[in-house]
Design a protein around this motif. Structure first.
Motif, short mmCIF file in Angstrom:
data_model
loop_
_atom_site.label_atom_id
_atom_site.label_comp_id
_atom_site.label_asym_id
_atom_site.label_seq_id
_atom_site.Cartn_x
_atom_site.Cartn_y
_atom_site.Cartn_z
N LEU A 191 0.69 -1.45 -0.30
CA LEU A 191 -0.02 0.11 -0.12
C LEU A 191 0.64 1.23 0.00
O LEU A 191 0.44 2.29 -0.70
CB LEU A 191 -1.07 -0.07 1.04
N SER A 192 2.08 1.19 0.74
CA SER A 192 2.73 2.14 0.76
C SER A 192 3.57 2.37 -0.62
O SER A 192 3.46 3.74 -1.30
CB SER A 192 3.93 2.00 1.87
N ARG A 193 4.06 1.43 -1.30
CA ARG A 193 4.55 1.52 -2.56
C ARG A 193 3.67 2.15 -3.77
O ARG A 193 3.82 2.85 -4.46
CB ARG A 193 5.06 0.34 -3.16
N GLU A 194 2.35 2.05 -3.35
CA GLU A 194 1.19 2.17 -4.32
C GLU A 194 0.73 3.70 -3.84
O GLU A 194 -0.23 4.45 -4.48
CB GLU A 194 -0.22 1.27 -4.50
N GLY A 195 1.47 4.27 -2.77
CA GLY A 195 0.74 5.59 -2.26
C GLY A 195 -0.46 5.81 -1.58
O GLY A 195 -0.94 6.79 -1.39
N LEU A 196 -0.75 4.55 -1.14
CA LEU A 196 -1.92 4.65 -0.19
C LEU A 196 -2.06 4.98 1.13
O LEU A 196 -2.71 5.48 1.92
CB LEU A 196 -2.81 3.62 -0.55
#
Length: 152
Positions: A80-85
């Motif tokens: 989720l962090s890698r996807e900016g969420l």
């Protein structure tokens, strides 16, 4: 009041088996519901735990709140962090256990998932009264409390 052990065991076993089946179907339905948002049921569940928390929490606390394994939650939070969420912010109480917070994009995605979910709740409630749903909720909470006692 105690129920007959054999009858009670059979009733609990039947309930638990149906809960397993329901959980599987909910996960499949949830995956289908939010796939257009780039989510899975697991990702959506973690975003929900973050959204519902009163304060930002480290991954270990999110896992505990959800009843999941820390490693699994960590893997999904990293995705989720890698996807900016979500993002990580310093934890004033612990140097290594950063806090997980939802980004604006994460909030928008979560809100969109909730918007998709609300009509589905109408379908799930079909044939049930609010009173029946509340009683089922009480039973499930009690079962969860009882199983958590075993883990202590």
């Amino acid at each position: 009041m105690s129920i007959n052990s054999s009858t009670g065991r059979q009733a609990v076993t039947a309930l638990v088996l149906d809960l397993f089946r329901l959980n599987s179907r909910l996960l499949i339905a949830g995956d289908r519901l939010v796939e257009g948002l780039g989510l899975t049921s697991a990702r959506w569940q973690i975003l929900g735990a973050i959204a519902e928390a009163e304060t930002p929490r480290p991954v270990a606390w999110l896992a505990r709140d959800m009843g999941g394994a820390r490693q699994n939650v960590q893997r999904i939070v990293n995705d989720l962090s890698r996807e900016g969420l979500v993002s990580f912010v310093p934890n004033p109480h612990h140097k290594r256990a950063q806090l997980v917070v939802m980004t604006e994009r994460g909030r928008e995605t979560y809100d969109a998932a909730v918007d998709l979910w609300e009509p589905m709740t109408d379908e799930l409630m079909d044939g049930l009264s609010v009173k029946e749903i509340e009683e089922a909720h009480r039973v499930l909470l009690r079962l969860r409390e009882n199983i958590e006692k075993r883990e202590e």
